[in-house]
Design a protein around this motif. Sequence first.
Motif, PDB file in Angstrom:
ATOM      1  N   SER A  72       0.826  -1.200   0.000  1.00 33.01           N
ATOM      2  CA  SER A  72       0.000   0.000   0.000  1.00 33.01           C
ATOM      3  C   SER A  72       0.867   1.259   0.000  1.00 33.01           C
ATOM      4  O   SER A  72       0.595   2.230  -0.726  1.00 33.01           O
ATOM      5  N   ALA A  73       1.920   1.260   0.821  1.00 30.82           N
ATOM      6  CA  ALA A  73       2.830   2.399   0.869  1.00 30.82           C
ATOM      7  C   ALA A  73       3.568   2.562  -0.462  1.00 30.82           C
ATOM      8  O   ALA A  73       3.756   3.689  -0.945  1.00 30.82           O
ATOM      9  N   GLU A  74       3.997   1.448  -1.063  1.00 27.25           N
ATOM     10  CA  GLU A  74       4.690   1.510  -2.351  1.00 27.25           C
ATOM     11  C   GLU A  74       3.766   2.066  -3.432  1.00 27.25           C
ATOM     12  O   GLU A  74       4.160   2.919  -4.241  1.00 27.25           O
ATOM     13  N   LEU A  75       2.502   1.594  -3.453  1.00 30.38           N
ATOM     14  CA  LEU A  75       1.538   2.073  -4.438  1.00 30.38           C
ATOM     15  C   LEU A  75       1.222   3.546  -4.207  1.00 30.38           C
ATOM     16  O   LEU A  75       1.149   4.341  -5.150  1.00 30.38           O
ATOM     17  N   SER A  76       1.044   3.908  -2.951  1.00 29.51           N
ATOM     18  CA  SER A  76       0.783   5.304  -2.609  1.00 29.51           C
ATOM     19  C   SER A  76       1.946   6.197  -3.035  1.00 29.51           C
ATOM     20  O   SER A  76       1.742   7.284  -3.597  1.00 29.51           O
ATOM     21  N   GLY A  77       3.173   5.736  -2.777  1.00 29.23           N
ATOM     22  CA  GLY A  77       4.344   6.515  -3.160  1.00 29.23           C
ATOM     23  C   GLY A  77       4.467   6.687  -4.659  1.00 29.23           C
ATOM     24  O   GLY A  77       4.725   7.787  -5.160  1.00 29.23           O
ATOM     25  N   MET A  78       4.254   5.606  -5.399  1.00 25.10           N
ATOM     26  CA  MET A  78       4.319   5.667  -6.857  1.00 25.10           C
ATOM     27  C   MET A  78       3.239   6.587  -7.418  1.00 25.10           C
ATOM     28  O   MET A  78       3.511   7.479  -8.236  1.00 25.10           O
ATOM     29  N   ALA A  79       2.004   6.382  -6.961  1.00 24.22           N
ATOM     30  CA  ALA A  79       0.872   7.143  -7.496  1.00 24.22           C
ATOM     31  C   ALA A  79       0.987   8.626  -7.180  1.00 24.22           C
ATOM     32  O   ALA A  79       0.698   9.482  -8.030  1.00 24.22           O
ATOM     33  N   GLN A  80       1.411   8.940  -5.957  1.00 15.94           N
ATOM     34  CA  GLN A  80       1.496  10.349  -5.584  1.00 15.94           C
ATOM     35  C   GLN A  80       2.727  11.023  -6.178  1.00 15.94           C
ATOM     36  O   GLN A  80       2.697  12.220  -6.477  1.00 15.94           O
ATOM     37  N   SER A  81       3.786  10.263  -6.370  1.00 18.04           N
ATOM     38  CA  SER A  81       4.986  10.830  -6.984  1.00 18.04           C
ATOM     39  C   SER A  81       4.701  11.279  -8.411  1.00 18.04           C
ATOM     40  O   SER A  81       4.876  12.450  -8.769  1.00 18.04           O
ATOM     41  N   ILE A  82       4.243  10.360  -9.231  1.00 20.47           N
ATOM     42  CA  ILE A  82       3.954  10.689 -10.627  1.00 20.47           C
ATOM     43  C   ILE A  82       2.686  11.532 -10.728  1.00 20.47           C
ATOM     44  O   ILE A  82       2.600  12.471 -11.530  1.00 20.47           O
ATOM     45  N   GLY A  83       1.694  11.215  -9.893  1.00 18.94           N
ATOM     46  CA  GLY A  83       0.411  11.909  -9.950  1.00 18.94           C
ATOM     47  C   GLY A  83       0.520  13.391  -9.669  1.00 18.94           C
ATOM     48  O   GLY A  83      -0.065  14.218 -10.380  1.00 18.94           O
ATOM     49  N   TYR A  84       1.286  13.762  -8.650  1.00 20.91           N
ATOM     50  CA  TYR A  84       1.399  15.182  -8.316  1.00 20.91           C
ATOM     51  C   TYR A  84       2.268  15.942  -9.312  1.00 20.91           C
ATOM     52  O   TYR A  84       2.075  17.141  -9.519  1.00 20.91           O
ATOM     53  N   LEU A  85       3.239  15.262  -9.930  1.00 12.07           N
ATOM     54  CA  LEU A  85       3.995  15.908 -11.002  1.00 12.07           C
ATOM     55  C   LEU A  85       3.070  16.216 -12.180  1.00 12.07           C
ATOM     56  O   LEU A  85       3.163  17.279 -12.812  1.00 12.07           O
ATOM     57  N   LEU A  86       2.161  15.282 -12.469  1.00 14.44           N
ATOM     58  CA  LEU A  86       1.154  15.508 -13.505  1.00 14.44           C
ATOM     59  C   LEU A  86       0.231  16.657 -13.108  1.00 14.44           C
ATOM     60  O   LEU A  86      -0.081  17.539 -13.920  1.00 14.44           O
ATOM     61  N   ALA A  87      -0.187  16.664 -11.834  1.00 13.10           N
ATOM     62  CA  ALA A  87      -1.093  17.708 -11.351  1.00 13.10           C
ATOM     63  C   ALA A  87      -0.448  19.086 -11.414  1.00 13.10           C
ATOM     64  O   ALA A  87      -1.131  20.092 -11.653  1.00 13.10           O
ATOM     65  N   ALA A  88       0.864  19.150 -11.207  1.00 12.37           N
ATOM     66  CA  ALA A  88       1.561  20.442 -11.213  1.00 12.37           C
ATOM     67  C   ALA A  88       1.509  21.114 -12.576  1.00 12.37           C
ATOM     68  O   ALA A  88       1.591  22.345 -12.677  1.00 12.37           O
ATOM     69  N   ILE A  89       1.340  20.315 -13.624  1.00 10.29           N
ATOM     70  CA  ILE A  89       1.270  20.866 -14.978  1.00 10.29           C
ATOM     71  C   ILE A  89      -0.081  21.538 -15.226  1.00 10.29           C
ATOM     72  O   ILE A  89      -0.175  22.507 -15.983  1.00 10.29           O
ATOM     73  N   GLY A  90      -1.128  21.034 -14.570  1.00  8.95           N
ATOM     74  CA  GLY A  90      -2.495  21.423 -14.877  1.00  8.95           C
ATOM     75  C   GLY A  90      -2.800  22.911 -14.831  1.00  8.95           C
ATOM     76  O   GLY A  90      -3.212  23.496 -15.851  1.00  8.95           O
ATOM     77  N   PRO A  91      -2.629  23.584 -13.676  1.00  6.97           N
ATOM     78  CA  PRO A  91      -2.987  25.001 -13.593  1.00  6.97           C
ATOM     79  C   PRO A  91      -2.241  25.881 -14.596  1.00  6.97           C
ATOM     80  O   PRO A  91      -2.829  26.786 -15.197  1.00  6.97           O
ATOM     81  N   ALA A  92      -0.952  25.610 -14.800  1.00  7.97           N
ATOM     82  CA  ALA A  92      -0.169  26.414 -15.746  1.00  7.97           C
ATOM     83  C   ALA A  92      -0.647  26.200 -17.179  1.00  7.97           C
ATOM     84  O   ALA A  92      -0.829  27.167 -17.940  1.00  7.97           O
ATOM     85  N   LEU A  93      -0.873  24.940 -17.566  1.00  9.46           N
ATOM     86  CA  LEU A  93      -1.346  24.641 -18.919  1.00  9.46           C
ATOM     87  C   LEU A  93      -2.728  25.239 -19.159  1.00  9.46           C
ATOM     88  O   LEU A  93      -3.011  25.787 -20.232  1.00  9.46           O
ATOM     89  N   PHE A  94      -3.591  25.155 -18.148  1.00  7.35           N
ATOM     90  CA  PHE A  94      -4.929  25.728 -18.238  1.00  7.35           C
ATOM     91  C   PHE A  94      -4.833  27.239 -18.487  1.00  7.35           C
ATOM     92  O   PHE A  94      -5.534  27.788 -19.345  1.00  7.35           O
ATOM     93  N   GLY A  95      -3.951  27.901 -17.738  1.00  6.10           N
ATOM     94  CA  GLY A  95      -3.775  29.335 -17.896  1.00  6.10           C
ATOM     95  C   GLY A  95      -3.215  29.711 -19.263  1.00  6.10           C
ATOM     96  O   GLY A  95      -3.643  30.692 -19.877  1.00  6.10           O
ATOM     97  N   ILE A  96      -2.270  28.927 -19.759  1.00  9.84           N
ATOM     98  CA  ILE A  96      -1.691  29.184 -21.084  1.00  9.84           C
ATOM     99  C   ILE A  96      -2.758  29.070 -22.171  1.00  9.84           C
ATOM    100  O   ILE A  96      -2.835  29.918 -23.077  1.00  9.84           O
ATOM    101  N   LEU A  97      -3.583  28.040 -22.075  1.00  8.20           N
ATOM    102  CA  LEU A  97      -4.647  27.854 -23.059  1.00  8.20           C
ATOM    103  C   LEU A  97      -5.651  29.003 -23.014  1.00  8.20           C
ATOM    104  O   LEU A  97      -6.168  29.435 -24.047  1.00  8.20           O
ATOM    105  N   HIS A  98      -5.906  29.499 -21.814  1.00  5.66           N
ATOM    106  CA  HIS A  98      -6.822  30.633 -21.675  1.00  5.66           C
ATOM    107  C   HIS A  98      -6.235  31.893 -22.326  1.00  5.66           C
ATOM    108  O   HIS A  98      -6.938  32.636 -23.031  1.00  5.66           O
TER     109      HIS A  98
END
Length: 411
Positions: A346-372
Motif C-alpha cells: 500500500s505504501a509503495e503504491l501510494s508513493g508511486m501514485a502520488q509521486s507521478i500523480g502530483y507531477l502531472l497535477a503540477a502541470i495542470g494550472p499552468a497549462l490551463f492558464g496558457i490555453l486561456h
Amino acid sequence: MKSTGSNSVMDIKSEPSKVTTLLLIIGIIFIATNLRSPLTSVGPLIGMLRDNLGISNTVLGLITTIPLLAFGVFSSLSPKLARRVGMERLLFFSLIILTIGIIVRSVGGETMLFTGTILIGLAISVCNVLLPSLIKRDFEQNVGLMTGVYSVSMNLCGAIASGISVPLATKENLGWNGALGVWAILSFISIFLWLPQLRKIRIAKSIDENKVKSTDFNIWKSPIAWNVTFFMGLQSLIFYVSVAWLPEILIQKGISAASAGWILSLMQLAILPITFFVPILAGRMSNQRILVVMTSILYLLGIFGLLYGGYLIIILSVILIGIAVGSSFSLSMMFFSLRTKTAHQSAELSGMAQSIGYLLAAIGPALFGILHVITNGWTVPLSMIMIATILLLISGLGAGRDAFIGLEKGK
C-alpha cells in the motif's frame, strides 16, 4: 489480523486496548488536519504577500507549485524510508519538519517564504503516502471508515484555513506572517498526540516485514498500479485547476469577486460529506467501477454547466464538481488499500501514485492558464479538463476492477 510472528508479538498487535486504538485514531485525525491547512491558507493571502514582499505574480505562483513538485519528488522515497525507521517514527519526524517549515515560512522575507514552503511540501508528501498504508495495516477491517474520517478531517481543516486566513491577518491584526504561522500550533499539538505511537515501531515493523517477504512485488510492472497512478494524477490535476481558476472563470462570467469566493467555498463544502461516505461504500464493493463512472459523469456535467449555464446552473455545476472531486479523491485513497495485500505494498503504491500523480497535477494550472491566454476564452481550457475526465474514466475502470497488484487476473 493473521498471525505472522511470535505469540507475544501477536498478542500485543492483534488485541490493542480501546485506549490504544483511540489514541491512534486521534493521532491520525490530527495528522490529517495538517495535510491541507498549511497550503490552503496561502491562496487568500496572495495579495498581501505580493504587496508586502514586492514579488511578482509569476513568482508567487510558485508557492502553489512547489508543494506539488515536492510531493512528486519525495513521495516515492517515503516507503523506503518507512521500512528503515518505521512508519510511526517517520510520521513523527515529518510533523517536526512541518512545524519548522510553517515557522520558517512565516518569519518574513522571500527566501524564508520559499524555504519554509519546501519544508512543508516535503513533510506533507511523507504523511500523504504513509497514512493510507498505516490505516490499511492497523484498521484492516475498517479501511473505508477510517479513510473517510481521515479525508473529512483533512478537507474540513483545509476549508477552514482558506476561510479564516484573511480575518486572522486583518481583523485579528496578525498580518500575513501570523495568519500563516498560526498553523504551527496545530502541527505542534499533533507531535505530542503522536508520541504514544512511537512505542509500537518495533512491533509494527516485525509484523509487516514478515508479510512483505511472502508478497513483495515490483509495483512499477503492475498495470493496476499504473491505472491507480493516472487516476490519482488526473483527479489531482482537475482539483488544483478548479481551485486556481474557478474564481476567475466566475468573475469573467459576470459574478462578483466576493460571490466567486463563496461559490468556491461551496464547492469545498460539497466535497466533505462525499469524502466520508464514498470510502465506506467503496470498501463494501467487490469493484468500484460504477463509482468511477458516476464520478466521471458528474465532472462532465459540471464542466458543461460552467461553459454554457446561467447563474443558477453554474451554482449547481460547481456543486456537482465538488461532489466529483470528493468522490475521485476518496477513490484514489481507497485504491491504495483495495488493490494491495499488505501495508508495505500500500505504501509503495501510494508513493508511486502520488509521486507521478502530483507531477502531472503540477502541470495542470499552468497549462490551463496558457490555453486561456492563447484562446482568450474558457472553452478550450475547460475542454482540456473534459479530456482529462475521459482519461480519468479509462484509468479508473482499470484501477477499480476486483484484483490486486501482482495478481492481476481479476474481473
